[in-house]
Design an enzyme around this catalytic site. Structure first.
Site, mmCIF file in Angstrom:
data_model
loop_
_atom_site.group_PDB
_atom_site.id
_atom_site.type_symbol
_atom_site.label_atom_id
_atom_site.label_comp_id
_atom_site.label_asym_id
_atom_site.label_seq_id
_atom_site.Cartn_x
_atom_site.Cartn_y
_atom_site.Cartn_z
ATOM 1 N N HIS A 14 -61.537 -1.612 -2.336
ATOM 2 C CA HIS A 14 -60.987 -2.407 -3.443
ATOM 3 C C HIS A 14 -61.702 -3.747 -3.408
ATOM 4 O O HIS A 14 -61.470 -4.559 -2.510
ATOM 5 C CB HIS A 14 -59.479 -2.586 -3.296
ATOM 6 C CG HIS A 14 -58.908 -3.472 -4.369
ATOM 7 N ND1 HIS A 14 -59.113 -3.234 -5.716
ATOM 8 C CD2 HIS A 14 -58.166 -4.603 -4.309
ATOM 9 C CE1 HIS A 14 -58.508 -4.165 -6.423
ATOM 10 N NE2 HIS A 14 -57.942 -5.021 -5.598
ATOM 11 N N ASP A 16 -62.341 -7.219 -4.653
ATOM 12 C CA ASP A 16 -62.085 -8.474 -5.350
ATOM 13 C C ASP A 16 -63.372 -9.293 -5.301
ATOM 14 O O ASP A 16 -63.849 -9.633 -4.215
ATOM 15 C CB ASP A 16 -60.959 -9.244 -4.662
ATOM 16 C CG ASP A 16 -59.668 -8.444 -4.610
ATOM 17 O OD1 ASP A 16 -59.093 -8.187 -5.674
ATOM 18 O OD2 ASP A 16 -59.245 -8.071 -3.498
ATOM 19 N N ASP A 126 -54.335 -2.535 -8.314
ATOM 20 C CA ASP A 126 -53.636 -3.717 -7.820
ATOM 21 C C ASP A 126 -53.242 -4.659 -8.944
ATOM 22 O O ASP A 126 -53.091 -5.856 -8.742
ATOM 23 C CB ASP A 126 -54.531 -4.453 -6.808
ATOM 24 C CG ASP A 126 -53.747 -5.438 -5.950
ATOM 25 O OD1 ASP A 126 -52.513 -5.308 -5.874
ATOM 26 O OD2 ASP A 126 -54.366 -6.340 -5.367
ATOM 27 N N HIS A 353 -57.718 -9.875 -11.328
ATOM 28 C CA HIS A 353 -56.350 -10.351 -11.120
ATOM 29 C C HIS A 353 -56.269 -11.550 -10.178
ATOM 30 O O HIS A 353 -55.390 -12.401 -10.363
ATOM 31 C CB HIS A 353 -55.461 -9.210 -10.633
ATOM 32 C CG HIS A 353 -56.051 -8.398 -9.531
ATOM 33 N ND1 HIS A 353 -56.909 -7.359 -9.768
ATOM 34 C CD2 HIS A 353 -55.914 -8.465 -8.192
ATOM 35 C CE1 HIS A 353 -57.280 -6.814 -8.616
ATOM 36 N NE2 HIS A 353 -56.696 -7.463 -7.648
#
Length: 930
Positions: A14, A16, A126, A353
């Site tokens: 994941h 980011d 997420d 996000h």
């Protein structure tokens, strides 16, 4: 049905792009991860698949540094070993606009198109809540599933399906249904997206690992197919996974362990899923939880980011794209697909996000401000070019009606509704070019010396307007011709302010500033008259009477319905000992308000078309949290257990509020400016409706969502703040109060015996990132000057039919204006084209796309060109549960009109101009040009 259990291990990371480290720190780690991934795929055929986190930007970021690896990377994507897309970035769905969510999906598909393959996995691992229209959007994009990590409370299979509440599911598999009825198979990461990370190779450790993880997965799975996500946030790939799988297979012969991918996993689950799954409807906002983990307060972290994002989104989707489409349809300028995509990508790089949510370290958000500026600058240039290209092709005939000395300009309305409003723009009334070299002081004096004539303002229909004209004197300017060097000039400028009336939607209207000696020729055209009346601190038009009270609040009478709303726009201040993710008021603290303060009041402006009144409040609020708060942060005391309070010493907070009422307007515009010197606090504006309601309505993603004022029984968080896009409103069915906004994404409905109060967050100042570590974020205290804008809209009856929705949707959309190049000055005359074909020029007023907007539950969403087909794309959505008729009349020649989808594909010819749009439907139409 399959009986043997299968453990599907899906390798992923994941990613980011930025979060607890700045972007380039994360970027270095991404390069290392991707290098290792490609080497592993080269060297180990048993390492079969890798999921690239659902976002195509990872490829872009990697190739930015390693362009020589493109062929190698793309080969594995084409072969299906690396799963790619469908999004450009993993966005926060509620903090990015409806159209931004679609551009994200569209650009993800565009990036994948040259590779010939894209993942059709609706991936939301997420997201801090999921938009209710996601199933409809996904279905239109041929994506029949959604994989998500938040929003639904898993209960475990021991609870029967019939016992599950509307946002609970006994299984990790469920049906997710949009308001329009579209459904996808929803799969919840009930054990999160790291439940298969770091699988042990050692048999003894593997036994302990799998005993627990298998049991945890089996608790929620409705089929024998168990999902294990082999990775986590920024997780390096597990290169020995094939060996770990062999170890597990030897230990558990009744379980098949496979290195899987989402395509195979979803296909297997779909075949074995039970017939009667729980159906989850609409928005997934973790309604049935304790209310702390929803992370909704990211909607108010670093409000300045949300404001910049709203400005950028609006400029692209509601101004730059439609103007570029208009210019393209008119044949005066090619549609700049490449530049618009570039602008969107820069903007969307701020949409992940942990970025747009304002919950990263300070370095991240500093860089975001620069990205916002770059995207905005590009959008502004495209707007200017499109508007200028159209204006240069407008034919003014007959010239005698306005005369050679008339100063002409065009006002563009790029919203989906006919519009009135105040126009303020600078016009050149005299201009002299000069060569580069000596300072043109004498030229400036020459341009400025003559007295200005008195002017009258008329539109292309001959209607005269009350106008304010301010002489700005001489100013430097320049032109950049396409065929020669830059041309500097000195210009005499005036600032014109007036109220435009009935400017057509998706079109324009032309106006003329005429010297007063011409007035006799147009005397028969009526003036707009005295439309605003002011008496003391009261101002009114035909629809509203507004009184500014001693404490700075507004009392508004809706003259249409007779409803009166008092105490509007008082301010509330509380402490905040939470973090960027979560608001937490200190226990036992008394909430401060401005209700009993006395404001300094004055009239700022009074004209026939506008009145502006100002309130200045001088307020002392606590300077920040006490020393205990610093200790609790350092010791990582959970925010729910903190005992800190605010200090007794105070700092001044001066709040300057202007209330603006325009002629023929149904809203009161509010601009609030303050200089924040306090820390660890929240500032909100309160609007007491006096309406007793159980529910309210908030503008969300392609819907106006109905939400309960009272949270579910599991909710223990004292706050019930929620997300909004353009507005929130309450209604008792007869009267309603709406608050529209520009980039203020957090609100809360406060309940009392007196009725519902809308609280809109203007500022939240916090000092740490929160989540899993200790990360100080002093810039999240948001100290310094801030300006926020919102509007108060009372209405009667239905919000859509009354026009309240339309008013709120076009409130943040700026007007676009451009001066026509028809001044009789030397440069223009010398370089005019005598052979220009006047028959091909545009009329002085035009509407490119008309639709039946009046009183409709339909909302216009976009006008743009499709890159793949070159067709014009227009989109609407139905905010109501009942069907609504859409009637579209194009103001251009087209070969055919067809039904399209969110990926802008031709789904079938429309047989007539009228289309029945079912409740909550998103409808896209395509127009093939001649």
């Amino acid at each position: 049905m399959t009986t043997k259990k299968t453990a599907h291990l899906i390798s992923h990371t994941h990613w980011d792009r930025e979060w607890y480290m700045p972007y380039e720190h994360h970027h270095v780690l991404l390069i290392e991860l991707m290098d290792k991934l490609l080497d592993t795929l080269d060297q180990d055929p048993e390492y079969r698949y890798f999921h690239l986190d659902g976002q195509t930007i990872i490829r872009e970021d990697y190739l930015q540094v390693r362009p020589e690896q493109q062929e190698r990377l793309d080969r594995y994507i084409r072969e299906g070993r690396i799963h790619f897309g469908p999004w450009y970035v993993l966005q926060d769905e509620f903090l990015t606009s409806s159209e931004a969510n679609l551009r994200n999906l569209l650009i993800g598909h565009r990036d994948a198109r040259p590779l010939g393959v894209i993942s059709k996995t609706g991936y939301f691992p997420d997201s801090f809540g999921n938009m209710g229209q996601a199933p409809q959007i996904l279905q239109q994009a041929d994506i029949h599933n959604a994989i998500f990590g938040r929003g639904v409370k898993p209960t475990g299979f021991n609870n029967a399906v019939v016992d599950a509440d509307s946002y609970e599911s006994p299984y990790s598999e469920m049906i997710w249904r949009s308001p329009d009825g579209s459904e996808v198979l929803g799969i919840l990461f009930a054990n999160w997206y790291c439940n298969g990370m770091e699988v042990p190779v050692d048999p003894e450790k593997a036994q302990v690992y799998w005993d627990k993880n298998l049991e945890d997965a089996e608790k929620f799975a409705s089929t024998p197919h168990l999902l294990f996500m082999n990775g986590c946030d920024h997780q390096p790939i597990q290169t020995d996974l094939p060996e770990a799988i062999r170890t597990a297979a030897a230990l558990y012969p009744d379980v098949e362990f496979i290195h899987s991918n989402f395509d195979d996993y979803i296909e297997a689950v779909t075949k074995d899923v039970p017939e009667h799954l729980a159906t989850i409807e609409g928005e997934l906002r973790s309604q049935h939880t304790d209310g702390w983990g929803t992370l909704v307060n990211t909607a108010s972290a670093r409000v300045y980011l949300k404001q910049l994002n709203q400005q950028g989104q609006t400029l692209l989707e509601k101004v730059a794209e439609p103007l570029a489409a208009m210019a393209h349809i008119a044949g005066v300028k090619d549609y700049p697909h490449h530049l618009l995509t570039h602008a969107w990508k820069m903007l969307m790089q701020n949409h992940p996000h942990d970025s747009i949510c304002g919950c990263s370290v300070d370095e991240v958000h500093r860089e975001m401000v620069t990205r916002f500026a770059k995207s905005r600058q590009l959008a502004e240039k495209l707007v200017s070019q499109s508007a200028q290209a159209i204006a240069e092709s407008i034919r003014v005939q007959p010239a005698e009606a306005w005369g050679e000395e008339a100063v002409l300009f065009t006002v563009f309305n790029t919203s989906g509704w006919n519009r009135n409003g105040i126009i303020e723009m600078d016009l050149i009334v005299d201009k002299a070019f000069f060569p580069e070299g000596p300072h043109p002081q004498a030229l400036a004096q020459k341009v400025e010396k003559d007295a200005l004539p008195a002017y009258q303002l008329v539109d292309s229909d001959g209607r005269a307007y009350s106008v304010e004209i301010k002489d700005l004197g001489a100013h430097f300017g320049y032109e950049l011709p396409k065929d020669r060097f830059r041309q500097p000039y000195m210009a005499r400028k005036v600032r014109v302010t007036f109220q435009a009336v009935d400017v057509p939607s998706l079109g324009y209207k032309t106006y003329a500033l005429i010297p007063v000696q011409k007035k006799a020729e147009i005397a028969e055209f009526p003036d707009s008259g005295e439309l605003i009346r002011v008496q003391g601190m009261m101002m009114e038009n035909g629809q509203l009477r507004v009184t500014i009270e001693e404490n700075g609040t507004a009392t508004i009478e809706d003259k249409v319905s007779g409803a009166v709303y008092s105490g509007l726009n008082s301010y509330e201040n509380t402490g905040d000992i939470g973090n960027e993710y979560v608001y937490r008021q200190p226990e036992g603290e008394t909430t401060l308000t401005t209700e009993h303060l006395k404001a300094d009041l004055r009239i700022v402006e009074q004209s026939p078309y506008r009145a502006v009144m100002e309130s200045v409040l001088r307020w002392d609020i606590p300077a920040g949290a006490d020393e205990l708060f610093e200790l609790e942060k350092r010791q990582m005391v959970p925010f729910t257990e903190r005992k800190a309070q605010r200090v007794e010493n105070t700092v001044p907070l001066m709040i300057t509020t202007t209330y603006t009422l325009e002629a023929d307007s149904s809203m009161v515009k509010v601009k609030t400016t303050f200089n924040n010197q306090a820390k660890d606090h929240r500032l909100r504006a309160l609007f007491s409706s006096g309406l007793v309601t159980e529910d309210h309505y908030a503008d969300s993603i392609f819907e106006v969502a109905k939400r309960s004022n009272t949270p579910a029984k599991e909710w223990v968080n004292p706050s019930n703040a929620q997300h909004q896009q353009a507005f929130v409103h309450v209604t008792d069915g007869e009267h309603g109060l709406m608050i529209a906004n520009k980039g203020l994404n957090e609100y809360e409905i406060l309940q009392s015996e007196k009725g519902s109060t809308i609280a809109v967050t203007l500022l939240r100042a916090s000092s740490e990132l929160g989540d899993w570590g200790v990360f100080e974020t002093p810039e999240a205290q948001c100290q310094g000057s801030h300006t926020v804008e919102y509007a108060i809209i009372p209405y009667a009856g239905d919000a859509a039919q009354s026009g309240a929705y339309a008013a709120a949707y076009h409130f943040p959309i700026p007007w676009t204006t451009v001066q026509l190049g028809l001044l009789a000055h030397t440069y223009e005359k010398e370089h005019s084209n005598p052979d220009r074909n006047m028959a091909e020029l545009l009329p002085v007023s035009k509407q490119w796309l008309h639709w039946n907007s009046q009183g409709s539950s339909l909302v216009f969403s976009t006008l743009k060109m499709a890159e793949e087909t070159g067709d014009l794309i227009a989109r609407w959505y139905n905010t109501g549960s009942n069907s609504a008729e859409l009637y579209v009349s194009p103001g251009f020649e087209c070969v055919s009109a067809y039904e399209s989808d969110v990926l802008e594909r031709n789904k079938g010819i429309l047989k007539n101009q009228k289309q029945e749009i079912s409740g909550y439907k998103i409808v896209t139409q395509g127009y093939t040009l001649r």
